[in-house]
Structure formats: structure tokens, C-alpha cells
Design a protein around this motif. Structure first.
Motif, PDB file in Angstrom:
ATOM      1  N   PRO A 268      -9.172 -13.000  -4.417  1.00 36.62           N
ATOM      2  CA  PRO A 268     -10.480 -12.325  -4.451  1.00 36.62           C
ATOM      3  C   PRO A 268     -10.496 -11.227  -5.518  1.00 36.62           C
ATOM      4  O   PRO A 268      -9.498 -10.547  -5.745  1.00 36.62           O
ATOM      5  CB  PRO A 268     -10.612 -11.734  -3.046  1.00 36.62           C
ATOM      6  N   THR A 269     -11.642 -11.065  -6.156  1.00 40.07           N
ATOM      7  CA  THR A 269     -11.734 -10.102  -7.255  1.00 40.07           C
ATOM      8  C   THR A 269     -11.845  -8.662  -6.772  1.00 40.07           C
ATOM      9  O   THR A 269     -11.609  -7.733  -7.546  1.00 40.07           O
ATOM     10  CB  THR A 269     -12.945 -10.428  -8.137  1.00 40.07           C
ATOM     11  N   ASN A 270     -12.199  -8.461  -5.518  1.00 42.95           N
ATOM     12  CA  ASN A 270     -12.397  -7.095  -5.023  1.00 42.95           C
ATOM     13  C   ASN A 270     -11.391  -6.761  -3.922  1.00 42.95           C
ATOM     14  O   ASN A 270     -11.735  -6.209  -2.884  1.00 42.95           O
ATOM     15  CB  ASN A 270     -13.825  -6.916  -4.504  1.00 42.95           C
ATOM     16  N   LEU A 271     -10.131  -7.122  -4.167  1.00 43.12           N
ATOM     17  CA  LEU A 271      -9.066  -6.853  -3.213  1.00 43.12           C
ATOM     18  C   LEU A 271      -8.085  -5.884  -3.859  1.00 43.12           C
ATOM     19  O   LEU A 271      -7.589  -6.121  -4.966  1.00 43.12           O
ATOM     20  CB  LEU A 271      -8.342  -8.152  -2.838  1.00 43.12           C
ATOM     21  N   TRP A 272      -7.789  -4.769  -3.138  1.00 47.35           N
ATOM     22  CA  TRP A 272      -6.981  -3.691  -3.705  1.00 47.35           C
ATOM     23  C   TRP A 272      -5.804  -3.384  -2.785  1.00 47.35           C
ATOM     24  O   TRP A 272      -5.892  -3.558  -1.572  1.00 47.35           O
ATOM     25  CB  TRP A 272      -7.823  -2.424  -3.901  1.00 47.35           C
ATOM     26  N   ILE A 273      -4.714  -2.917  -3.394  1.00 41.87           N
ATOM     27  CA  ILE A 273      -3.520  -2.560  -2.634  1.00 41.87           C
ATOM     28  C   ILE A 273      -2.955  -1.243  -3.156  1.00 41.87           C
ATOM     29  O   ILE A 273      -3.243  -0.820  -4.277  1.00 41.87           O
ATOM     30  CB  ILE A 273      -2.423  -3.639  -2.730  1.00 41.87           C
ATOM     31  N   TRP A 274      -2.138  -0.599  -2.300  1.00 37.47           N
ATOM     32  CA  TRP A 274      -1.327   0.541  -2.730  1.00 37.47           C
ATOM     33  C   TRP A 274       0.040  -0.019  -3.091  1.00 37.47           C
ATOM     34  O   TRP A 274       0.728  -0.605  -2.262  1.00 37.47           O
ATOM     35  CB  TRP A 274      -1.185   1.569  -1.625  1.00 37.47           C
ATOM     36  N   ALA A 275       0.454   0.145  -4.343  1.00 40.02           N
ATOM     37  CA  ALA A 275       1.732  -0.433  -4.768  1.00 40.02           C
ATOM     38  C   ALA A 275       2.242   0.292  -6.007  1.00 40.02           C
ATOM     39  O   ALA A 275       1.533   1.082  -6.636  1.00 40.02           O
ATOM     40  CB  ALA A 275       1.581  -1.926  -5.060  1.00 40.02           C
ATOM     41  N   ASP A 276       3.493   0.009  -6.326  1.00 37.76           N
ATOM     42  CA  ASP A 276       4.089   0.475  -7.570  1.00 37.76           C
ATOM     43  C   ASP A 276       3.417  -0.287  -8.715  1.00 37.76           C
ATOM     44  O   ASP A 276       3.181  -1.493  -8.614  1.00 37.76           O
ATOM     45  CB  ASP A 276       5.596   0.177  -7.533  1.00 37.76           C
ATOM     46  N   ASP A 277       3.145   0.414  -9.823  1.00 38.38           N
ATOM     47  CA  ASP A 277       2.486  -0.282 -10.926  1.00 38.38           C
ATOM     48  C   ASP A 277       3.385  -1.310 -11.604  1.00 38.38           C
ATOM     49  O   ASP A 277       2.939  -2.032 -12.495  1.00 38.38           O
ATOM     50  CB  ASP A 277       1.959   0.724 -11.963  1.00 38.38           C
ATOM     51  N   ARG A 278       4.647  -1.413 -11.167  1.00 36.91           N
ATOM     52  CA  ARG A 278       5.522  -2.467 -11.688  1.00 36.91           C
ATOM     53  C   ARG A 278       5.355  -3.783 -10.931  1.00 36.91           C
ATOM     54  O   ARG A 278       6.089  -4.741 -11.188  1.00 36.91           O
ATOM     55  CB  ARG A 278       6.989  -2.024 -11.594  1.00 36.91           C
ATOM     56  N   ILE A 279       4.412  -3.836 -10.006  1.00 34.70           N
ATOM     57  CA  ILE A 279       4.242  -5.058  -9.215  1.00 34.70           C
ATOM     58  C   ILE A 279       3.873  -6.246 -10.094  1.00 34.70           C
ATOM     59  O   ILE A 279       4.181  -7.393  -9.766  1.00 34.70           O
ATOM     60  CB  ILE A 279       3.195  -4.848  -8.099  1.00 34.70           C
ATOM     61  N   GLU A 280       3.218  -5.984 -11.226  1.00 31.03           N
ATOM     62  CA  GLU A 280       2.903  -7.081 -12.139  1.00 31.03           C
ATOM     63  C   GLU A 280       4.181  -7.749 -12.639  1.00 31.03           C
ATOM     64  O   GLU A 280       4.276  -8.983 -12.696  1.00 31.03           O
ATOM     65  CB  GLU A 280       2.082  -6.562 -13.315  1.00 31.03           C
ATOM     66  N   PRO A 380     -11.977   1.487  -5.137  1.00 30.29           N
ATOM     67  CA  PRO A 380     -12.194   2.841  -5.668  1.00 30.29           C
ATOM     68  C   PRO A 380     -13.619   3.027  -6.173  1.00 30.29           C
ATOM     69  O   PRO A 380     -14.298   2.073  -6.559  1.00 30.29           O
ATOM     70  CB  PRO A 380     -11.201   2.911  -6.823  1.00 30.29           C
ATOM     71  N   VAL A 381     -14.046   4.266  -6.151  1.00 28.29           N
ATOM     72  CA  VAL A 381     -15.329   4.603  -6.763  1.00 28.29           C
ATOM     73  C   VAL A 381     -15.052   4.872  -8.228  1.00 28.29           C
ATOM     74  O   VAL A 381     -14.353   5.831  -8.571  1.00 28.29           O
ATOM     75  CB  VAL A 381     -15.948   5.845  -6.093  1.00 28.29           C
TER      76      VAL A 381
END
Length: 393
Positions: A268-280, A380-381
Motif C-alpha cells: 500500500p502507498t500510504n503505509l508507514w513504519i517506525w524503523a532505522d533508515d537502513r531498512i532499505e 505524517p502531516v
């Protein structure tokens, strides 16, 4: 004083740390059992003086209350000994805690025995004296167990700090050497590929590919070290669709020549998580791992439930070998013969755990599923002119 404590620490480790030989391991187990039993026996031994108000008639309520308090503390000491045996403290640290407990008894116990002798000489030893001795000794022993636990944690923290420093230095040296040597190998192997023909060219091409793999180890090691060394850096609010798409695009560039590999993203395009930015990077490693191990139909999906987002990488390959899965899950220790086939899954696990996430493996029918689980974040806003991810508080 610090030098004395350091010497005590080294002595405890030398005497009671587990070793490779059977005799050393038996001594370590006996020392651990003895230390934990000593803590529990302290509680057992102090039961009787704390029960004295209940063994005499006509005791006031305050005496019964103090007796009950002492009994509870004694029970706590008994339970503490059992928990210490099953805890993650090393045997030297378990012995350290038992020694603190013993000191709590010796210091105050000697003083109380002196007072008891004095009261006995006066012929005025009473039930209250026995209760006071039991209360004070039980509370002192419990307090010294707590002191011992904090002392053991202090020692462990110092040990980890020293090990982390050594690991950081070793990692930098290895990464530097790997990167430099791999660069030389890549350049020389490219020349060989251009100048040789036939089977020799194929050999040179294989050497070139291996050189690139060795060079990649330096970057993977760097990612792992950064994840393991992550301090109190806050997690970032990240869009799962963007992360998954960028990770897959990165892998597609690497496997562009493999036409039989199909990688799809269904997030989904509007799904967000709290994670380390190295998750990519972690997700790219999982997808690349699926390709390297025979997956031809690879799907990246994401679902949410109970405030958690599961990012799943599914493939139709033969799956992760059981021995490697056991090593990654911690069920099997790493040895010279059992150490896993690469760093990709370790990178993913390190990045996930650094951000309080979780990496798990499963088999869904004929497909292998690797799951990254992270806390879900609200959308996020968007601030005007500031498209960057917002930092977690």
C-alpha cells in the motif's frame, strides 16, 4: 581501589568461567550451583528468627507485622537464588552476587552477634532481639544481592565497552583491507576478461565476480557495525512502499541480466513504519538473497495488524537451509564449521533489531517467507517544502 576490583574480576573469571575442557565446565556448573544455592540458603536460614513472634504467645501486632516482613524477604532470597541460576549472568558474575550476599551477612551478622552476647551476659535476650536480628540480616542480605546485581551489570557493561572498542578497530581495519584488495582484484580481473579468450576468459570472469562479492563484504560489514553500534538514535517514520520500491530497484540493477527472475512489489502507498533508515539496505539484502538462492518469482508485500507492519519477502526457491536458520535464530552457536553462507541475512537482522524490529523465517506452502516486523506509524502531516521523514520522539 579500582585496581583491587579489577584484580578480583580477573580472578573470578579465571576460576569460574566455562572452558573448553570437561573438567573446567563441570567446575563452572558446580560454582554456579553453589553460588545460587548459597543465596537461597540465606533465606532458609533466616526463616526461624523471623518466625519467632509466631512461636511465642501474646505478641503485639507490630511484632507480627515485622515477622511477616522478614518472612517475605526470606522467600524473596530463596526465589532470587533460583532465578539467578537461570539468569543470563555469567558464572563469575553469579559468584560475585553470592559474595555480596555473604558480605551482607558477615558485616552486620558480626555486629548483631556481639550485641547478642552482650544482651545474653545481661540475661535480657528476648523474642524481640531474635526478631530484630532476623529482620536486619534478611534485609541486609537482600540489599546486598541487589548491590551485587548492579555490580555485575557494571562489570558486564565495562567488558562490553572494551569488546565494542576492539570490535570497532578490527572492523575498520578489515573493511579497509577488504575494500583496497577487492579494488585491485576487480581491476586486474577486468583486464584479464578483456585480454583472454575461451575458458581462460570464463575463469577471469568468475574471478571478477568473486572480487566484486569480496568488495561487497566490506560495505555489508559496515552496515552491520553501524546497526550494532546504534545508540539512542531515534527511529524514522518511513513509507513502506517507497522503501520497498527503492530496495527492489536496487536489486534489479544488479540482476538485470537474469531474465528469468521476476520481482514484484505489492505494498500500500500510504503505509508507514517506525524503523532505522537502513531498512532499505536490509530489504535489498533479503531480495538479493532470494535471487541468489534460486528464487525466480519474488514478491515483496506488506500487511498490518495490532499496530505492527509485516514486510514480507516471498520466493519460490529451495528456502533457507535449516542449519543457517538455526544460526540466525540463535538456536545453534557459530563455529568454524557452522557459520552461515553470507552476511546478507545478518545485515537484515542487525538493522531490524537496532530499530526494535524483528526478523523471522517461515515456509508458506512451497514458498519461503522472510518477515520484517516493525511498529506502525501514522501518516505524517507533510510540512510545506520539507518532504524529509520526520524523526520519532
Amino acid at each position: 581501589m579500582a585496581g583491587l576490583l579489577t584484580q578480583i574480576d580477573r580472578t573470578l573469571v579465571r576460576l569460574f568461567e566455562a572452558g573448553p575442557d570437561g573438567g573446567r565446565r563441570r567446575r563452572e556448573r558446580l560454582a554456579r550451583f553453589g553460588a545460587c544455592t548459597a543465596v537461597s540458603l540465606t533465606g532458609v536460614a533466616l526463616f526461624l528468627p523471623n518466625l519467632t513472634p509466631y512461636l511465642a504467645s501474646g505478641q503485639p501486632a507490630v511484632g507480627l507485622g515485622l515477622g511477616a516482613l522478614g518472612v517475605v524477604v526470606c522467600l524473596g532470597l530463596i526465589v532470587a537464588g533460583a532465578l539467578l541460576y537461570r539468569s543470563g549472568f555469567s558464572t563469575p558474575n553469579a559468584v560475585r552476587i553470592a559474595v555480596w550476599n555473604f558480605l551482607g551477612l558477615v558485616v552486620l551478622g558480626g555486629v548483631i552477634l556481639g550485641h547478642g552476647a552482650y544482651r545474653g551476659a545481661l540475661g535480657t535476650v528476648t523474642t524481640a532481639d531474635a526478631l530484630a536480628a532476623g529482620n536486619v540480616l534478611a534485609i541486609s542480605a537482600a540489599a546486598h544481592v541487589i548491590i551485587g546485581v548492579h555490580d555485575a551489570r557494571r562489570v558486564r557493561a565495562e567488558q562490553l565497552a572494551r569488546e565494542r572498542e576492539k570490535f570497532a578497530v578490527l572492523s575498520r581495519v578489515l573493511r579497509h583491507n577488504l575494500r583496497n584488495d577487492a579494488t585491485v582484484l576487480i581491476g586486474q580481473s577486468e583486464r584479464l576478461v578483456d585480454e583472454l579468450d575461451g575458458s581462460l576468459a570464463e575463469t577471469a570472469d568468475a574471478l571478477h565476480q568473486r572480487s566484486r562479492t569480496v568488495g561487497g563484504l566490506a560495505e555489508k560489514t559496515k552496515t552491520m557495525v553501524e546497526a550494532l553500534d546504534r545508540r539512542s538514535t531515534p527511529n524514522a517514520r518511513l513509507n513502506v512502499h517507497d522503501v520497498a520500491t527503492d530496495a527492489v530497484d536496487e536489486v534489479r540493477e544488479v540482476v538485470a541480466d537474469e531474465a528469468d527472475v521476476d520481482i514484484t512489489v505489492d505494498v500500500p502507498t500510504n503505509l508507514w513504519i517506525w524503523a532505522d533508515d537502513r531498512i532499505e539496505t536490509a530489504l535489498a539484502e533479503l531480495v538479493e538473497n532470494a535471487v541468489e538462492h534460486g528464487g525466480s518469482d519474488i514478491r515483496v508485500t506488506a500487511t498490518t495488524h495490532d499496530g505492527t507492519v509485516d514486510v514480507r519477502v516471498e520466493d519460490d526457491g529451495p528456502g533457507i537451509p535449516d542449519d543457517e536458520r538455526a544460526i540466525l535464530s540463535g538456536d545453534t552457536e557459530i563455529t568454524q564449521l557452522k557459520h552461515g553462507s553470507g552476511l546478507g541475512l545478518w545485515v537484515a537482522r542487525s538493522v531490524a533489531e537496532a530499530a526494535n524490529g524483528e526478523l523471522t523465517f517461515d515456509t508458506d506452502g512451497e514458498r519461503t517467507v522472510v518477515r520484517l516486523a516493525h511498529d506502525r506509524a501514522e501518516s505524517p502531516v507533510e510540512a510545506a517544502g520539507d518532504p524529509s521523514p520526520a524523526a520519532a520522539t
